[in-house]
Scaffold this motif. Structure first.
Motif, short mmCIF file in Angstrom:
data_model
loop_
_atom_site.label_atom_id
_atom_site.label_comp_id
_atom_site.label_asym_id
_atom_site.label_seq_id
_atom_site.Cartn_x
_atom_site.Cartn_y
_atom_site.Cartn_z
N ALA A 212 -11.53 -4.89 70.40
CA ALA A 212 -11.58 -4.89 69.08
C ALA A 212 -13.29 -5.00 68.66
O ALA A 212 -13.69 -5.44 67.54
N GLY A 213 -14.05 -4.65 69.34
CA GLY A 213 -15.41 -5.42 68.41
C GLY A 213 -16.48 -4.60 68.42
O GLY A 213 -16.12 -3.08 68.86
N ASN A 214 -17.43 -4.44 68.93
CA ASN A 214 -18.61 -3.49 68.60
C ASN A 214 -18.82 -2.17 69.85
O ASN A 214 -19.36 -1.87 69.22
N THR B 217 -5.20 -7.44 65.74
CA THR B 217 -7.06 -6.61 64.83
C THR B 217 -6.85 -6.79 63.26
O THR B 217 -6.55 -5.98 62.73
N PRO B 218 -8.06 -7.47 63.48
CA PRO B 218 -7.92 -7.29 61.60
C PRO B 218 -8.17 -5.91 60.82
O PRO B 218 -9.15 -5.01 61.84
N ILE B 219 -7.91 -5.57 59.69
CA ILE B 219 -8.21 -4.09 59.87
C ILE B 219 -9.11 -3.19 59.13
O ILE B 219 -9.08 -2.20 59.44
N ILE B 220 -10.50 -4.85 59.03
CA ILE B 220 -11.52 -4.09 58.54
C ILE B 220 -12.31 -3.39 60.21
O ILE B 220 -12.76 -2.15 60.04
N LYS B 221 -12.19 -3.72 61.25
CA LYS B 221 -12.16 -3.84 62.56
C LYS B 221 -11.71 -2.33 62.61
O LYS B 221 -12.35 -0.71 63.33
N MET C 121 -20.60 -8.92 60.94
CA MET C 121 -19.72 -10.55 60.62
C MET C 121 -18.99 -10.24 59.03
O MET C 121 -19.62 -10.03 58.12
N ASP C 122 -17.68 -10.86 59.43
CA ASP C 122 -17.09 -10.73 58.46
C ASP C 122 -17.35 -11.50 57.10
O ASP C 122 -18.09 -12.57 57.54
#
Length: 418
Positions: free
Chosen positions: A92-94, A118-122, A320-321
């Motif tokens: 869910a990350g980089n 998982t946050p929608i932005i990701k 970062m958010d």
């Protein structure tokens, strides 16, 4: 950091499945498609730390993280048949974004399995790079298991975020560039999640400069590799700012590298991570996520360990958010005394608020927000609580304001941060 210990670790590196030659080959493979990020000395951070601080700005990669290096090296190492069928990962990350971006660039189909929360932005960022996103399970472990099932069912190639020789070799290219651009570095301080970055960088460091100091850093809430190295049993759980290194189980492969190559592993608190993120914004004018600031946090927390040394830090990512970043910066202002919330007990009568505000004016303190509380308070019915959010120059200025209020007969208490 005992250089004799570091030298003995060179012998241990000989039996590991990734060599410095593998990292050099990876660098030749990927160098045309990744950013050779700058390695720069920070004069101000050096003064703060009592050590010479060098920063490698991996947050300037296209996807804002070093993870591109390993992902691209892995993709370029696939056979034509593997590339045609496609790859899959759980992230869910980089790692997800690096794999998606370079997969799309190379025409390799990429599927990423992410936990449902998982946050929608990701999700949208990963889809924006051309990947197919599958949401499955509440936790990473469930997403990972589902990805392995899809790997078998669809004949895809699984790309592990850290426990893979081609990933480790790709991540090691960070150290090749750092030690070429700043050969005076005598200590590397590297964040550890699963351990892929420190495994690759450690391979290079021991190959180029056997006596170099190699220190790993983990968040206090996720000390998985620390537990392994120190034979400890600290719990791994919690909501950390450094979610990029929030790994509960070290890699089966990377733990071998850490045990063979690394001098020590340090832990950093959430407060230290917040301070490091804030300092990098204020001093270097660069946004670094919590995991990427872990190295700076460790150096500032353990100044005696690094005093006088030439320390290389990797700003591993900048994803970062923005709302979270704003919270971190404001909390740091509050801890430094530049923002404060004061709770003042008053009598409920005309002119009281004017008298209080006059003291703020006399002390040249800017009032940002006021909140009266008459009902939900344990004060007498004719009393009230006034919360004042204000802006001061520094902690000493705040103390002068509090002193002036108390001298005027008011009961004042700062509302403290955790």
């Amino acid at each position: 950091m005992k250089h004799g210990t570091s030298l003995r670790k060179v012998d241990a590196a000989a039996g590991l499945p990734v060599s410095i030659a593998d990292v050099r080959a990876a660098h030749e493979r990927i160098r045309g498609s990744i950013v050779r990020t700058p390695t720069l000395r920070s004069h101000t951070l050096s003064q703060l730390a009592g050590a010479e601080i060098w920063l490698k700005f991996e947050n300037l990669q296209f996807t804002a993280a070093y993870k591109e290096r390993g992902a691209l090296n892995c993709l370029l190492s696939l056979s034509p048949d593997q590339r045609a069928k496609g790859v899959i990962a759980a992230s869910a990350g980089n790692h997800a974004q690096g794999l998606a971006y370079h997969g799309a660039r190379l025409g390799v189909p990429v599927t990423i399995v992410m936990p449902v929360p998982t946050p929608i932005i990701k999700v949208t960022q990963t889809e924006g790079h051309g990947a197919t996103v599958v949401l499955h399970g509440e936790k990473f472990e469930e997403a990972y298991a589902h990805a392995r099932r899809l790997e078998a069912e669809q004949g895809l190639t699984f790309v592990h975020p850290f426990d893979d020789p081609s990933i480790i070799a790709g991540q090691g290219t960070v150290a090749l560039e750092m030690l070429e651009d700043a050969p005076e570095i005598d200590t590397l301080v590297v964040p550890i999640g699963g351990g892929g970055l420190i495994s690759g960088m450690g391979t290079v460091a021991r190959g180029i400069r056997p006596g170099i100091g190699l220190i790993g850093v983990q968040a206090e809430l996720y000390p998985s590799m620390y537990d392994l190295v120190k034979d400890a049993a600290l719990p791994c759980d919690g909501d950390t700012l450094a979610e990029g290194i929030a790994v509960k189980e070290p890699g089966a492969l990377t733990r071998r590298f850490v045990e063979a190559l690394v001098d020590d592993v340090l832990l950093v608190s959430e407060r230290s991570l917040e301070q490091a993120v804030s300092l990098l914004v204020q001093i270097e004018k660069t946004v670094v996520e919590g995991a990427g600031a872990a190295g700076l946090a460790a150096v500032l927390d353990h100044k005696e360990m690094f005093a006088g040394r030439k320390v290389g830090l990797i700003l591993t990512g900048g994803n970062m958010d923005t709302r979270l970043l704003a919270n971190v910066l404001l909390r740091d202002l509050a801890r430094s005394g530049r923002l404060a919330r004061l709770r003042i007990q008053l009598q409920d009568r005309p002119g009281t608020l004017f008298q209080v505000s006059r003291i703020f004016d006399e002390q040249s303190v800017n009032i940002l927000e006021l909140a009266h509380q008459r009902i939900f308070t344990n004060l007498p019915a004719k009393g009230l609580s006034l919360d004042v959010e204000c802006e001061t120059r520094d902690a000493a200025h705040l103390e002068r304001l509090i002193g002036a209020l108390r001298d005027a007969g008011y009961e004042v208490s700062p509302v403290e941060l955790a």
